[in-house]
Design an enzyme around this catalytic site. Structure first.
Site, short mmCIF file in Angstrom:
data_model
loop_
_atom_site.label_atom_id
_atom_site.label_comp_id
_atom_site.label_asym_id
_atom_site.label_seq_id
_atom_site.Cartn_x
_atom_site.Cartn_y
_atom_site.Cartn_z
N LYS A 191 57.28 -3.95 39.47
CA LYS A 191 56.84 -5.27 39.48
C LYS A 191 56.80 -5.79 37.98
CE LYS A 191 54.20 -4.75 43.73
NZ LYS A 191 53.08 -4.48 44.30
N GLN B 20 46.81 -3.42 43.21
CA GLN B 20 47.76 -2.79 43.95
C GLN B 20 46.77 -1.85 44.91
OE1 GLN B 20 51.00 -2.94 43.92
NE2 GLN B 20 51.19 -1.23 45.35
N ASP C 3 49.03 -12.18 46.45
CA ASP C 3 49.49 -11.48 47.35
C ASP C 3 48.95 -12.20 48.83
OD1 ASP C 3 50.49 -8.77 47.10
OD2 ASP C 3 48.49 -8.15 46.39
#
Ligand code: GUN
Length: 287
Positions: free
Chosen positions: A53, A97, A120
């Site tokens: 990422k 994460q 997200d």
């Protein structure tokens, strides 16, 4: 005749090219898009995902902040990192994460993120907006799958779509996105009965189980000419695999995604896109 391979790398590049242009425009306006990630513990797969990422952000000119914290961090300490990133006007996107170590509450952590920085799409606010057809920031993997349909001009209107996943990150957002496109959506999971028959009736199957010991989508489970999107990624017999037996599936499907090189690159590309959206949101509200 074999079906068409949906190439995630190629489609992800088209997204990244658009993101790059948007980054240039934002920088011209004095905004330096920035994504902060929080990685708790040493899980090698999670560490690789986070590294990828950051690498992708760099490629398109997005700044990053990299918070790597000990697996024994307390919920209060984790919350306090999130709070400080929420109030940092130079940070536009925040990603915790997942999965988190067992002693931490994933819902408490992800729902603490400011909805405006929630790249997200996991906060109750953004999940709710999606369900009300007013999405602001949508989970990356589901929006990546939708981008794949768009790229190949796959019409979803009236299609029977079977989801094999019911998670907050994949199955639930996809359900809403597909419904918005007038698909008829069936969500399957570990307790679903007659999965094979349900799959055999599907025009499109989107599978995200991620455990080949428990589940493989085989060619006899799909209808001739159907479409198979494989979201899963796991290690099996020392190889990186999805849920589906791609070489067999592609002989019968009209379109299918390989693993690796399918949905994976799309997830990262959509994270970049969401970071741009979050950066633009911050300019709109003057932060
Ligand atoms: N772990 C696996 N996929 C994801 C994702 O899309 N977002 C986050 N935050 N964690 C993940």
């Amino acid at each position: 005749m074999a079906g068409i391979r949906i190439d995630g790398k190629v489609i992800a590049q088209t997204v990244k090219d658009r993101v790059k242009q948007a980054v240039t425009e934002l920088k011209r306006q004095g905004v330096n898009p920035c994504l902060a990630t929080i990685l708790v513990g040493e899980d090698p797969a999670s560490a690789t995902y986070v590294r990828n990422k950051h690498k992708a952000c760099k490629e398109v000119g997005i700044d990053t902040r990299d918070h790597k914290v000990d697996s024994k961090i307390t919920q209060i300490e984790l919350n306090s990192i999130i709070d400080s990133l929420n109030s940092d006007s130079l940070v536009h996107g925040i990603l915790v994460q997942l999965p988190l170590p067992k002693h931490l509450d994933e819902f408490a952590a992800t729902s603490r993120i400011s909805p405006l920085k929630d790249v997200d799409g996991l906060t109750p606010h953004n999940a709710g907006l999606l369900a009300m057809k007013k999405a602001m920031l949508v989970a990356c993997t589901p929006s990546g799958v939708m981008e794949m349909f768009d790229y190949h001009k796959i019409d979803l209107d009236g299609k029977n779509v079977v989801l094999i996943n019911r998670s907050n990150l994949v199955g639930k957002p996809l359900y809403h996105l597909l419904l918005e496109k007038n698909a008829t959506v069936i969500t399957c999971h570990s307790k679903t009965k007659n999965l094979k028959q349900i799959c055999q009736a599907a025009d499109i199957i989107i599978t995200a189980v991620g455990d080949r010991e428990k589940f493989t989508l085989t060619a006899d489970m799909i209808k001739e000419g159907s479409i198979v999107i494989d979201v899963a990624i796991s290690r099996f017999h020392k190889k990186i695999v999805g849920d589906s037996d791609y070489d067999q599936i592609i002989q019968k499907a009209s379109f299918a995604t390989p693993v690796p090189g399918g949905v994976g690159p799309m997830t990262v590309a959509m994270l970049l896109k969401n970071t741009i959206t979050a950066s633009s949101l911050s300019t709109q509200i003057g932060r």
